[in-house]
Design an enzyme around this catalytic site. Structure first.
Site, PDB file in Angstrom:
ATOM      1  N   HIS A 192       0.820  -1.368   0.010  1.00 60.60           N
ATOM      2  CA  HIS A 192      -0.024  -0.087  -0.137  1.00 60.60           C
ATOM      3  C   HIS A 192       0.975   1.031   0.032  1.00 60.60           C
ATOM      4  CE1 HIS A 192      -3.217  -2.788   1.287  1.00 60.60           C
ATOM      5  NE2 HIS A 192      -3.864  -2.199   0.313  1.00 60.60           N
ATOM      6  N   ASN A 193       1.380   1.545  -1.323  1.00 55.39           N
ATOM      7  CA  ASN A 193       2.336   2.827  -1.306  1.00 55.39           C
ATOM      8  C   ASN A 193       2.084   3.506  -2.720  1.00 55.39           C
ATOM      9  OD1 ASN A 193       3.246   1.248  -3.348  1.00 55.39           O
ATOM     10  ND2 ASN A 193       4.718  -0.017  -1.964  1.00 55.39           N
ATOM     11  N   ALA A 194       2.590   4.400  -2.744  1.00 50.37           N
ATOM     12  CA  ALA A 194       2.415   5.339  -4.018  1.00 50.37           C
ATOM     13  C   ALA A 194       2.338   4.724  -5.587  1.00 50.37           C
ATOM     14  CB  ALA A 194       3.265   6.635  -3.992  1.00 50.37           C
ATOM     15  N   HIS A 228      -7.275   6.901  -3.233  1.00 49.41           N
ATOM     16  CA  HIS A 228      -8.019   6.179  -2.530  1.00 49.41           C
ATOM     17  C   HIS A 228      -7.232   5.128  -1.411  1.00 49.41           C
ATOM     18  CE1 HIS A 228      -5.937   2.639  -4.727  1.00 49.41           C
ATOM     19  NE2 HIS A 228      -6.405   1.859  -3.910  1.00 49.41           N
ATOM     20  N   ASP A 229      -6.110   5.268  -1.325  1.00 50.34           N
ATOM     21  CA  ASP A 229      -5.306   4.423  -0.032  1.00 50.34           C
ATOM     22  C   ASP A 229      -4.478   5.375   0.640  1.00 50.34           C
ATOM     23  OD1 ASP A 229      -6.313   1.846   0.216  1.00 50.34           O
ATOM     24  OD2 ASP A 229      -5.151   1.133  -1.592  1.00 50.34           O
ATOM     25  N   GLN A 237      -3.417 -16.035  -3.127  1.00 51.23           N
ATOM     26  CA  GLN A 237      -3.926 -15.451  -4.504  1.00 51.23           C
ATOM     27  C   GLN A 237      -5.157 -16.380  -5.189  1.00 51.23           C
ATOM     28  OE1 GLN A 237      -3.102 -12.741  -6.323  1.00 51.23           O
ATOM     29  NE2 GLN A 237      -2.334 -12.446  -4.100  1.00 51.23           N
TER      30      GLN A 237
HETATM   31 ZN   LIG Z   1      -5.876   0.071  -3.004  1.00 49.72          ZN
END
Ligand SMILES: [Zn+2]
Ligand SMILES: *[C@@H]1O[C@H](CO)[C@@H](O)[C@H](O)[C@H]1NC(C)=O
Ligand SMILES: CC(=O)N[C@H]1CO[C@H](CO)[C@@H](O)[C@@H]1O
Length: 458
Positions: free
Chosen positions: A186-188, A226-227, A387
């Site tokens: 969850h990064n840029a 969004h995150d 997954q």
């Molecule tokens: Zn996301």
């Protein structure tokens, strides 16, 4: 909302709820999807929480008061160790001091760091094969700023909304900075990837011919933010550690509300739309919220069944702004979990990153005896298992409906990759288990492993 939330949230809820209502729910393995959705549905309790913006750097990310109320842990863990372990949480990067240095020079990013190859890649920004990892390297880690700025320009938004390009860059730099580069997933770069996917969906014929510049503007901003400020742990973790965000948002869409309020904070701070009427700015803020909140996977069932009934009735009318915005919510949901629909080369990298983030959370939970969230235990889980479950129960149903709505080459390509990637993970799984067993052990273990366990959360 990222994938990280999905599995841990789903499974941890099963633990909780079954501890309270053991025996009341049938764990028929033929109906795992319904089970998941039912569990996820149970957590959604209340309406949207407060409307204050989240100020950056105004709070510690994880509140460890919980540790001090637990004597067993208190003696064994010094505060310093806690802090070091949680160094992935960004404190310094939020400080105004730090931002004060970077922002004034942000305008150089596009001119200085952009080499010919990155520019060349942007010419193919609408390709589904776009390699965001390569693009991020070519732009020196500025993929989110570069890509989003380019898309604003490409869609004519700068001209149409009379945007000040300095303010736009400044806004995008702040957005990029407020993602935690320490997060494996969850990064840029994830935000840039989702924004690129969103752009691909906006170009789909049904959408492109009906969307207004306003719709495109909101979609791109929502995708990019969004995150925002994602802490790299999921909602159950925040709840069980008594994080103040969980309290603030009443345990409901905690992360998504925070991403949204953080985005609103940056929009206001940047003054990007200061020239618009207050009414329009407020409309923008609330519509961006509708888009970001739709990425909460625990609400997937509601969105999916609404989507399905619209498609069954054939009554979606994209001249209707409400219908358009509903479709944009679905598009952002797809963009957010499209990793398994990318080429194997890209998809595999995302899978590794998200699993790393899960396992990191599991390591913290183990170390502090918080009870390891399901799918977060590196001793028992594998990328392949995670997954395959993710694809089967969340990605396939969503993209199946999306392909009904937009039956295009892109949709067929995405479903094609999804099928191939799933087959690849099944191959990996077979190799690892050394048998021909195709069944996801996560689901098989559900009865024997998860059910009898007492939750350690309260
Ligand atoms: Zn996301
Ligand atoms: C949130 O969840 C925690 C843990 O289950 C609970 O103690 C708390 O009361 C909940 N808060 C709200 C507002 O529901
Ligand atoms: C921190 C930093 O690199 N600051 C530079 C920003 O740009 C101006 C001129 O463009 C330089 O003078 C600063 O040193």
């Amino acid at each position: 909302m990222g994938i990280a939330l999905i599995w841990c949230l789903a499974l941890i809820l099963i633990k909780w709820i079954t501890s309270k209502r053991r025996g009341a729910i049938s764990y028929d393995s033929s109906d795992q999807t319904a089970l998941y959705i039912r569990m996820l549905g149970d957590v959604r309790v209340r309406s949207r929480a407060g409307f204050e913006t989240e100020r950056r750097g105004s709070h510690p990310y994880i509140d460890f008061r919980i540790f001090h109320s637990n004597s067993e842990i208190e003696v064994s863990v010094s505060a310093r160790n806690v802090r070091r372990l949680l160094s992935f949480q960004r404190y310094l990067r939020s400080s105004r001091f730090f931002r004060g240095i970077t922002v004034p020079n942000s305008s150089n990013i596009l001119d200085d760091d952009y080499n010919g190859q990155a520019k060349c890649m942007l010419e193919k920004v609408g390709n589904w094969n776009f390699d965001i990892f390569l693009f991020d390297r070519l732009t020196n880690g500025n993929s989110l700023v570069s890509l989003t700025f380019h898309l604003f320009n490409l869609h004519g938004l700068i001209e149409h909304f009379q945007l000040d390009t300095m303010k736009l860059r400044r806004f995008l730099v702040m957005v990029q900075e407020d993602y935690h580069s320490q997060n494996p997933y969850h990064n840029a770069v994830h935000a840039a990837d989702v924004t690129q996917a969103m752009h691909c969906y906006l170009k789909e014929p049904k959408l492109s011919k009906s969307l207004t510049p306003w719709d495109v503007l909101l979609s791109l901003i929502a995708a990019a933010t969004h995150d925002l400020d994602h802490p790299g742990v999921n909602q159950p973790f925040l709840i069980k550690t008594n994080h103040y965000l969980a309290t603030l948002y009443k345990n409901t869409s905690v992360l998504e509300n925070h991403h949204w309020r953080s985005a609103v904070g940056l929009l206001r701070e940047s003054g990007l739309f200061a020239h618009m009427s207050l009414e329009n700015r407020q409309l923008m803020e609330s519509q961006i919220g509708d888009l970001i909140l739709a990425t909460d996977i625990s609400q997937q069932n509601e969105y999916l069944s609404m989507f399905r009934s619209h498609l069954d009735r054939g009554d979606l009318c994209l001249e209707n702004a409400n219908h358009r915005h509903f479709i944009l919510q679905m598009a952002l949901k797809c963009a957010d979990i499209c990793n398994p629909c990318r080429t194997w080369e890209l998809s595999k990298q995302w899978s590794e990153k998200v699993t790393e983030e899960f396992f990191h959370q599991g390591d913290i939970e183990k170390k502090y005896h918080l009870g390891v969230s399901p799918l977060c235990d590196r001793q028992t889980e594998t990328i392949a298992n995670i997954q395959i479950g993710f694809m089967t129960y969340l990605v396939e149903p969503l993209f199946g409906e999306w392909a009904r709505f937009s039956n295009t080459r892109l949709s067929q390509t995405m479903l094609g990759h999804l099928g191939l990637n799933k087959a690849s993970w099944k191959g990996v799984q077979r190799e690892q288990s050394g048998s021909g067993d195709d069944v996801d052990p996560t689901f098989e273990e559900m009865d024997s492993d998860i059910l009898p366990q007492e939750p350690r959360l309260s």
